[in-house]
Design a protein around this motif. Structure first.
Motif, PDB file in Angstrom:
ATOM      1  N   ARG A   1       0.846  -1.192   0.000  1.00 45.86           N
ATOM      2  CA  ARG A   1       0.000   0.000   0.000  1.00 45.86           C
ATOM      3  C   ARG A   1       0.882   1.243   0.000  1.00 45.86           C
ATOM      4  O   ARG A   1       1.803   1.359   0.806  1.00 45.86           O
ATOM      5  N   MET A   2       0.586   2.168  -0.894  1.00 54.84           N
ATOM      6  CA  MET A   2       1.399   3.370  -1.083  1.00 54.84           C
ATOM      7  C   MET A   2       0.795   4.571  -0.360  1.00 54.84           C
ATOM      8  O   MET A   2      -0.424   4.660  -0.180  1.00 54.84           O
ATOM      9  N   SER A   3       1.674   5.492   0.061  1.00 51.40           N
ATOM     10  CA  SER A   3       1.229   6.757   0.635  1.00 51.40           C
ATOM     11  C   SER A   3       1.203   7.824  -0.459  1.00 51.40           C
ATOM     12  O   SER A   3       1.667   7.602  -1.580  1.00 51.40           O
ATOM     13  N   LYS A   4       0.695   9.002  -0.118  1.00 48.04           N
ATOM     14  CA  LYS A   4       0.584  10.065  -1.105  1.00 48.04           C
ATOM     15  C   LYS A   4       1.939  10.640  -1.507  1.00 48.04           C
ATOM     16  O   LYS A   4       2.052  11.251  -2.567  1.00 48.04           O
ATOM     17  N   ASN A   5       2.951  10.449  -0.658  1.00 47.74           N
ATOM     18  CA  ASN A   5       4.285  10.981  -0.999  1.00 47.74           C
ATOM     19  C   ASN A   5       5.166   9.930  -1.679  1.00 47.74           C
ATOM     20  O   ASN A   5       6.385   9.987  -1.610  1.00 47.74           O
ATOM     21  N   ASN A   6       4.515   8.946  -2.300  1.00 44.92           N
ATOM     22  CA  ASN A   6       5.204   7.934  -3.105  1.00 44.92           C
ATOM     23  C   ASN A   6       6.140   7.051  -2.275  1.00 44.92           C
ATOM     24  O   ASN A   6       7.195   6.647  -2.738  1.00 44.92           O
ATOM     25  N   LYS A   7       5.725   6.754  -1.041  1.00 44.84           N
ATOM     26  CA  LYS A   7       6.451   5.833  -0.183  1.00 44.84           C
ATOM     27  C   LYS A   7       5.561   4.624   0.117  1.00 44.84           C
ATOM     28  O   LYS A   7       4.337   4.702   0.033  1.00 44.84           O
ATOM     29  N   ILE A   8       6.200   3.503   0.445  1.00 48.90           N
ATOM     30  CA  ILE A   8       5.428   2.331   0.851  1.00 48.90           C
ATOM     31  C   ILE A   8       4.930   2.574   2.270  1.00 48.90           C
ATOM     32  O   ILE A   8       5.724   2.692   3.208  1.00 48.90           O
ATOM     33  N   ALA A   9       3.617   2.655   2.438  1.00 47.55           N
ATOM     34  CA  ALA A   9       3.035   2.958   3.746  1.00 47.55           C
ATOM     35  C   ALA A   9       2.876   1.710   4.599  1.00 47.55           C
ATOM     36  O   ALA A   9       3.043   1.762   5.819  1.00 47.55           O
ATOM     37  N   ALA A  10       2.550   0.569   3.975  1.00 48.67           N
ATOM     38  CA  ALA A  10       2.336  -0.670   4.728  1.00 48.67           C
ATOM     39  C   ALA A  10       2.403  -1.859   3.780  1.00 48.67           C
ATOM     40  O   ALA A  10       2.204  -1.718   2.562  1.00 48.67           O
ATOM     41  N   VAL A  11       2.713  -3.020   4.337  1.00 44.95           N
ATOM     42  CA  VAL A  11       2.709  -4.269   3.575  1.00 44.95           C
ATOM     43  C   VAL A  11       1.907  -5.300   4.363  1.00 44.95           C
ATOM     44  O   VAL A  11       2.044  -5.401   5.578  1.00 44.95           O
ATOM     45  N   ASN A  12       1.064  -6.046   3.656  1.00 48.70           N
ATOM     46  CA  ASN A  12       0.194  -7.046   4.285  1.00 48.70           C
ATOM     47  C   ASN A  12       0.339  -8.400   3.611  1.00 48.70           C
ATOM     48  O   ASN A  12       0.576  -8.483   2.400  1.00 48.70           O
TER      49      ASN A  12
ATOM     50  N   TYR B   1       8.320  -1.105  -8.218  1.00 46.96           N
ATOM     51  CA  TYR B   1       9.583  -0.629  -7.616  1.00 46.96           C
ATOM     52  C   TYR B   1      10.105   0.610  -8.347  1.00 46.96           C
ATOM     53  O   TYR B   1      11.290   0.723  -8.636  1.00 46.96           O
ATOM     54  N   SER B   2       9.214   1.535  -8.657  1.00 50.44           N
ATOM     55  CA  SER B   2       9.615   2.765  -9.343  1.00 50.44           C
ATOM     56  C   SER B   2       8.724   3.904  -8.885  1.00 50.44           C
ATOM     57  O   SER B   2       7.767   3.707  -8.125  1.00 50.44           O
ATOM     58  N   GLU B   3       9.023   5.103  -9.363  1.00 55.29           N
ATOM     59  CA  GLU B   3       8.227   6.273  -8.989  1.00 55.29           C
ATOM     60  C   GLU B   3       6.848   6.263  -9.639  1.00 55.29           C
ATOM     61  O   GLU B   3       6.030   7.127  -9.355  1.00 55.29           O
TER      62      GLU B   3
ATOM     63  N   TYR C   1      -1.355  -3.020  -5.205  1.00 56.92           N
ATOM     64  CA  TYR C   1      -0.144  -3.670  -5.692  1.00 56.92           C
ATOM     65  C   TYR C   1       0.127  -4.958  -4.921  1.00 56.92           C
ATOM     66  O   TYR C   1      -0.303  -5.118  -3.764  1.00 56.92           O
ATOM     67  N   VAL C   2       0.883  -5.850  -5.557  1.00 56.40           N
ATOM     68  CA  VAL C   2       1.244  -7.113  -4.922  1.00 56.40           C
ATOM     69  C   VAL C   2       2.663  -7.494  -5.344  1.00 56.40           C
ATOM     70  O   VAL C   2       3.076  -7.248  -6.471  1.00 56.40           O
ATOM     71  N   ILE C   3       3.419  -8.034  -4.400  1.00 56.45           N
ATOM     72  CA  ILE C   3       4.700  -8.676  -4.699  1.00 56.45           C
ATOM     73  C   ILE C   3       4.437 -10.173  -4.709  1.00 56.45           C
ATOM     74  O   ILE C   3       4.047 -10.739  -3.685  1.00 56.45           O
ATOM     75  N   TYR C   4       4.593 -10.783  -5.862  1.00 57.25           N
ATOM     76  CA  TYR C   4       4.256 -12.203  -6.045  1.00 57.25           C
ATOM     77  C   TYR C   4       5.549 -12.989  -6.249  1.00 57.25           C
ATOM     78  O   TYR C   4       6.283 -12.753  -7.205  1.00 57.25           O
ATOM     79  N   TYR C   5       5.823 -13.909  -5.324  1.00 56.80           N
ATOM     80  CA  TYR C   5       7.053 -14.711  -5.422  1.00 56.80           C
ATOM     81  C   TYR C   5       6.688 -16.175  -5.621  1.00 56.80           C
ATOM     82  O   TYR C   5       5.810 -16.715  -4.939  1.00 56.80           O
ATOM     83  N   LYS C   6       7.361 -16.813  -6.588  1.00 63.18           N
ATOM     84  CA  LYS C   6       7.184 -18.260  -6.755  1.00 63.18           C
ATOM     85  C   LYS C   6       8.541 -18.925  -6.863  1.00 63.18           C
ATOM     86  O   LYS C   6       9.457 -18.400  -7.496  1.00 63.18           O
ATOM     87  N   GLU C   7       8.654 -20.058  -6.215  1.00 66.47           N
ATOM     88  CA  GLU C   7       9.913 -20.784  -6.136  1.00 66.47           C
ATOM     89  C   GLU C   7      10.278 -21.350  -7.507  1.00 66.47           C
ATOM     90  O   GLU C   7       9.458 -21.957  -8.181  1.00 66.47           O
ATOM     91  N   TYR C   8      11.534 -21.165  -7.895  1.00 70.49           N
ATOM     92  CA  TYR C   8      11.955 -21.625  -9.214  1.00 70.49           C
ATOM     93  C   TYR C   8      12.112 -23.142  -9.256  1.00 70.49           C
ATOM     94  O   TYR C   8      12.527 -23.780  -8.297  1.00 70.49           O
ATOM     95  N   ARG C   9      11.716 -23.698 -10.389  1.00 69.95           N
ATOM     96  CA  ARG C   9      12.052 -25.080 -10.737  1.00 69.95           C
ATOM     97  C   ARG C   9      12.020 -25.181 -12.256  1.00 69.95           C
ATOM     98  O   ARG C   9      11.363 -24.358 -12.926  1.00 69.95           O
ATOM     99  N   PRO C  10      12.736 -26.123 -12.858  1.00 67.87           N
ATOM    100  CA  PRO C  10      12.738 -26.248 -14.322  1.00 67.87           C
ATOM    101  C   PRO C  10      11.320 -26.414 -14.863  1.00 67.87           C
ATOM    102  O   PRO C  10      10.463 -27.029 -14.231  1.00 67.87           O
TER     103      PRO C  10
ATOM    104  N   ILE D   1      12.586  -7.700   2.374  1.00 68.11           N
ATOM    105  CA  ILE D   1      12.370  -6.583   3.298  1.00 68.11           C
ATOM    106  C   ILE D   1      13.329  -5.435   3.011  1.00 68.11           C
ATOM    107  O   ILE D   1      12.951  -4.263   3.059  1.00 68.11           O
ATOM    108  N   ASN D   2      14.583  -5.748   2.680  1.00 68.52           N
ATOM    109  CA  ASN D   2      15.536  -4.683   2.368  1.00 68.52           C
ATOM    110  C   ASN D   2      15.150  -3.934   1.100  1.00 68.52           C
ATOM    111  O   ASN D   2      15.389  -2.726   0.987  1.00 68.52           O
ATOM    112  N   SER D   3      14.556  -4.632   0.130  1.00 61.23           N
ATOM    113  CA  SER D   3      14.115  -3.950  -1.088  1.00 61.23           C
ATOM    114  C   SER D   3      13.002  -2.949  -0.782  1.00 61.23           C
ATOM    115  O   SER D   3      12.935  -1.875  -1.389  1.00 61.23           O
ATOM    116  N   ILE D   4      12.140  -3.289   0.186  1.00 62.56           N
ATOM    117  CA  ILE D   4      11.072  -2.375   0.601  1.00 62.56           C
ATOM    118  C   ILE D   4      11.666  -1.154   1.307  1.00 62.56           C
ATOM    119  O   ILE D   4      11.283  -0.008   1.040  1.00 62.56           O
TER     120      ILE D   4
END
Length: 616
Positions: A118-129, A170-172, A180-189, A349-352
């Motif tokens: 969730r984004m804030s009005k000043n283009n920062k990440i306000a919260a993650v759920n 991950y941009s302005e 928005y959503v960060i979707y991660y899936k574990e790699y396999r062939p 978390i560091n990317s956030i």
């Protein structure tokens, strides 16, 4: 009388297929019934029904979360404050450890996880759920995802909670009005639209594990029914009578509570008795024991387990009980399995935090301490020096030719607290010092109020915006208000109000330039200026002819490394279950004048007040 045979299906397990849905612009998460587009529900079922699988997943999550996140010591005070706040509350309902625990469990059960941004009005990440991974479907368009908690509905788009989500850029370009959503899936062939969990090769064994539990329960519940054939030889009753006889027999002779009950038969001498014939089991008990062992080994292998005892699962062989073996297995599992998992969440978390302007690697997960071999107390004490033993029990090292003794149990309790609290003096910069006659907490409070009124460094409790304005004016006193507003990205009216407040505080002169007091304090945004206390020898103390009190000796040793705020010292009165403990009253004692041989109340030490700030 006919006998009906029940056919058994021994078809093998097949991996799910992920095909484009005809009901919307998403891929179906499985196409076979009964889990059409709900394959995660099947994985959840396995997690809930297989005790071994459940315990392993839960233990893995605890390993991954470890001891929680720790903050990089190299951050500025302001950055640390922000990161600490994010760790405490990344959203309105949980802390970061709880959030990562949910994401880690989704990753181990499903092979992936989802995080709402969730984004804030000043283009920062306000919260993650956290978003339940089972409730999200991948769109045909790679940047779109779809959410609802009921994908079994005839038309999911009509669900009240149906939502379209976008991949976080991950941009302005990120906007506060977009989900928005960060979707991660574990790699396999040959990875498809959805991930497969790392234990996928053991799914048939997880099914079997649950079925063995059901088989055992059925055996206990049905008691005789699976192993005996009872034949009544007095004719065939009608359907209603047969049903009643069967019901009454089950109520009397089956179930765990009826185990071991005798069966009674009342008949005429010439009549036929019921005949009970055991059905040969052909060693099925032994076969199920062997099958259970095989299932256990396959599940452990699929999960990459080096030692079941690390997961609270007892080994039948007796191996692995040696502390050295467990320690090696613990370290091996951490290196091979947990480190890669923790790296994923560290980077997440560091990317956030990086997006919000905290550069570098601000946080990392602190690993669980590895299992260590424990030595006996005798062996430990045998190789420790006297000072090491004193340090272990919370006492300072003895100085040369010094013998320190405790004069009361109360002193010991106080020092145990003082040694584990306070600020490291090497991390503080002293701005000013005051030596006032403090004899109790009330005195300390009174002198603090006086210092706050007379010292700009401590009275100017500026807001972050005021500190930022002052910081810019210290660099360029002629900077216009418009440029200040642009540089700090705030409205011009707020800059005008901050300048007015700085003028009232004495930080700006009549020309609105920084005053000498403001320049001397160098109060910039990351500064936090506060008062601490140090136990020191009073400047007018006469030469020492005998020994100082044990209390003063210990306090002077602590003073080489420790400083305390008044609030920290006040806590000493609350944590011991005792009333009336005031650390300032411990300063005292008696002075013996060797010339007159008279003893008077006196102490060579005082509590010094210091205005300090954290070093950069």
């Amino acid at each position: 009388m006919s006998v009906k045979l029940i056919p058994l299906n021994f078809g093998g397990y097949e991996l799910p297929e992920f095909k484009e849905s005809k009901k919307g612009d998403w891929f179906e998460y499985g196409t076979d019934r009964p889990y059409k587009n709900t394959y995660p529900d099947y994985l959840t079922k396995l997690y809930n029904e297989s005790s071994k699988h459940n315990q392993i997943i839960n233990s893995k999550v605890k390993f991954i979360v470890g001891q929680g996140f720790v903050v990089d010591e190299k951050l500025t005070f302001t950055e640390k404050a922000y990161v600490d706040g994010f760790i405490r509350m990344p959203n309105e309902s949980e802390n970061l450890d709880d959030l990562i625990g949910k994401l880690a469990k989704d990753k181990k059960v499903y092979g992936g996880f989802c995080l709402q941004v969730r984004m804030s009005k000043n283009n920062k990440i306000a919260a993650v759920n956290h978003i339940d991974f089972a409730d999200v479907r991948t769109g045909v368009d790679n940047d779109l995802f779809y959410y609802t908690d009921d994908w079994s509905a005839r038309n999911p788009k009509n669900n009240e909670d149906f939502k379209v989500l976008q991949a976080f850029p991950y941009s302005e370009d990120a906007r506060p009005d977009v989900d928005y959503v960060i979707y991660y899936k574990e790699y396999r062939p040959d990875l498809g639209a959805y991930p497969l969990p790392d234990y996928v090769s053991a799914i048939p064994y997880l099914e079997s594990d649950a079925q063995i539990a059901n088989f055992t329960l059925s055996n206990i519940s049905n008691n005789l029914s699976a192993g005996y054939l009872i034949s009544f030889k007095n004719g065939q009753p009608n359907e209603e009578d047969m049903a009643q006889i069967e019901r009454r027999f089950k109520d009397y002779a089956t179930g765990a509570d009826n185990a071991g009950k005798p069966l009674l038969s009342f008949t005429d001498q010439a009549s036929y008795h019921p005949e009970i014939m055991p059905i040969p089991v052909n060693g099925q008990d032994e076969r199920f024991i062997n099958l259970n062992n095989q299932i256990r080994e396959e599940i452990f292998t699929a999960h990459g387990i080096t030692s079941p005892q690390l997961f609270g699962i007892k080994e039948n062989s007796g191996l692995g009980n040696n502390a050295d073996e467990i320690a090696v297995a613990s370290q091996l599992y951490q290196n091979l399995q947990i480190d890669p998992e923790q790296k994923i969440f560290n980077e997440l978390i560091n990317s956030i935090l990086n997006y919000n302007g905290i550069n570098g690697q601000p946080v990392r997960i602190q690993k669980i301490e590895p299992v260590q071999r424990y030595f006996s107390e005798t062996a430990i004490l045998g190789v420790m020096t006297q000072d090491e033993i004193r340090e272990k029990i919370g006492l300072p090292a003895l100085q040369p030719d010094q013998k320190v003794e405790l004069n009361s149990q109360e002193d010991d309790i106080i020092f145990n607290q003082l040694e584990t609290t306070g600020f490291d003096s090497s991390k503080l910069e002293v701005i000013n010092t005051f030596q006032n006659p403090i004899t109790c907490i009330a005195d300390a409070k009174e002198y603090e109020e006086k210092i706050k009124k007379e010292s700009f460094a401590i009275t100017s409790v500026l807001t972050q915006l005021e500190k930022s304005v002052l910081s810019l004016l210290l660099k360029n006193p002629l900077m216009p208000v418009t440029e200040l507003a642009n540089a700090l990205k705030v409205e011009q009216s707020l800059i005008n109000q901050s300048i007015s407040n700085l003028f009232d505080a004495g930080a700006l002169d009549k020309d609105f330039k920084p005053t000498p007091d403001a320049e001397a304090s160098i109060q910039v945004p990351e500064d936090e200026i506060f008062i601490v206390y140090k136990y020191v020898e009073r400047p007018d103390a006469p030469p020492l002819k005998t020994n100082s009190r044990p209390f003063c000796n210990r306090m002077m040793l602590l003073a080489t490394t420790k400083r305390y705020t008044l609030q920290q010292l006040e806590l000493l009165t609350n944590d011991f279950g005792q009333s009336g403990i005031d650390i300032f009253t411990k300063r005292g004692g008696w002075y013996n004048n060797y010339r007159t041989n008279r003893t008077t109340p006196f102490c060579r030490h005082i509590w010094e007040q210091q205005i300090v700030r954290l070093k950069k």
